[in-house]
Design an enzyme around this catalytic site. Structure first.
Site, mmCIF file in Angstrom:
data_model
loop_
_atom_site.group_PDB
_atom_site.id
_atom_site.type_symbol
_atom_site.label_atom_id
_atom_site.label_comp_id
_atom_site.label_asym_id
_atom_site.label_seq_id
_atom_site.Cartn_x
_atom_site.Cartn_y
_atom_site.Cartn_z
ATOM 1 N N CYS A 1 7.441 6.719 1.002
ATOM 2 C CA CYS A 1 7.824 5.884 2.120
ATOM 3 C C CYS A 1 8.440 4.566 1.641
ATOM 4 O O CYS A 1 9.403 4.555 0.894
ATOM 5 C CB CYS A 1 6.604 5.672 3.015
ATOM 6 N N LYS B 1 0.029 5.669 -4.005
ATOM 7 C CA LYS B 1 0.966 4.633 -3.550
ATOM 8 C C LYS B 1 0.456 3.275 -4.008
ATOM 9 O O LYS B 1 -0.713 2.934 -3.808
ATOM 10 C CB LYS B 1 1.065 4.689 -2.024
ATOM 11 N N GLU C 1 4.779 12.548 3.114
ATOM 12 C CA GLU C 1 3.686 11.618 2.839
ATOM 13 C C GLU C 1 2.465 11.984 3.689
ATOM 14 O O GLU C 1 2.587 12.279 4.876
ATOM 15 C CB GLU C 1 4.129 10.192 3.157
#
Length: 345
Positions: A164, A130, A48
């Site tokens: 994540c 995200k 990430e």
């Protein structure tokens, strides 16, 4: 005639970026792509916000203290289709390898936690953001939308990606499972923060999330994980209290099979390198036969997921002759919308 399922090698990155240095991290990205190709991998996955590194400063002090890092973080974030983005795409093409890249995406004045999937021909298969930055990440990054929950057909199977703690969102995961995902990229930063604190953000919980994703989704999970270098600590930690919060290393990359089995021996947490695993997509069939949560093991008469994958642009431009509500001048706005059968709002 029997169906042939793809078999190939995947690689997960465990390394530290050249923090806040776009060009140097792109150089390191290309070197790792070339190393993975020499190792026989057909796919390499990066952590990430690998470029230009995870913004640990957001966790280490008051927002006003961290503001001094904002300008360099913006300046070294990557723009899609920029020269730096194209350098990575060209490296994928030269090495004939699929690349799943994590980066901080700069779009005008905003940043997003982004991932790109690049084909072995150097073409962009997909980019995503995200959906919901986690905790203090929201002070730096904007949000994605439903179009970012997508699984893509490739020559390596159906590939998807999340970042994540998106792996702790049950509905987000289910949206991916329902798209027949076969290979999932679970991108993580290093597990270096608050290691000794009362609230654990360490490898036990985070690797469990990746492993459970593999079992629930009956898919292969490639879970790259960054590390924190001494150089990063020197840049970010100005007090003993901050040094106590952010630990060196923190790399816990993993690769899991659709039964949750670990397929690669882990590297030491402070080591840089690549994890490799040979995968056979035929293994998914047996896992799906046991439990397919979006298929035969579901109960849509009891629970259903509503998924809106329409992009949500910030500005919608009216056509010539239309008012802002989409109607012609003088036309009364409708009070409700009717949908055809099978359509959703």
């Amino acid at each position: 005639m029997a169906i042939e399922h793809p078999r190939y090698r995947v690689a997960a990155v465990q390394a530290a970026p050249e923090f806040l240095n776009l060009e140097a991290t792109v150089d390191k990205t290309i070197a790792l792509i070339e190393e993975a190709a020499r190792g026989g991998a057909s796919l390499i996955a990066f952590p990430e916000t690998w470029i230009p590194g995870y913004p640990w400063f957001a966790w280490l002090g008051a927002p006003i203290w961290g503001m001094k890092f904002i300008q360099p973080y913006h300046d070294n974030s990557m723009v899609i289709d920029s020269v730096q983005f194209e350098r990575v795409a060209q490296a994928a093409s030269r090495s004939n390898i699929t690349v799943a890249l994590g980066f901080s995406e700069k779009d005008a004045g905003s940043l997003y936690i982004a991932q790109a999937i690049l084909s072995p021909e150097g073409k962009t298969i997909a980019t995503r953001r995200k959906l919901k930055p986690t905790h203090v990440e929201r002070a730096i990054f904007g949000e994605g939308d439903g179009s970012d929950l997508a699984v893509h057909d490739t020559n390596l199977g159906r590939i998807g990606a999340l970042c994540c703690w998106e792996h702790l969102q049950p509905l987000t995961k289910y949206a991916m499972y329902a798209q027949n995902e076969q290979v999932h990229i679970a991108a993580w930063p290093s597990f270096s923060l608050y290691v000794d604190a009362a609230y654990a953000l360490g490898p036990e919980v985070n690797n469990a999330a990746s492993r459970l994703y593999a079992v629930e989704g009956q898919c292969f999970v490639v879970a790259p994980c960054a590390t924190v270098s001494q150089k990063m600590i020197d840049m970010l930690c100005e007090t003993p209290e901050q040094q106590a919060l952010l630990k060196l290393g923190g790399g816990h990359a993993q690769i899991y099979g659709p039964d949750g089995r670990s397929l690669a021996d882990p590297l030491p947490p402070d080591a840089e390198g690549l994890l490799y695993a040979d995968i056979d997509l035929a293994a998914i069939t047996l896992a799906k036969a046991a439990a397919d949560p979006a298929g035969h093991y579901s109960r849509p008469d009891v629970t259903q997921l509503l998924l809106d994958r329409n992009p949500k642009p910030r500005v919608v431009y009216a056509k010539h002759g239309q008012s802002a509500n989409g109607n012609s001048p003088g036309m009364r706005a409708v009070e409700h919308t009717e949908f055809e059968e099978g359509e959703q709002a």
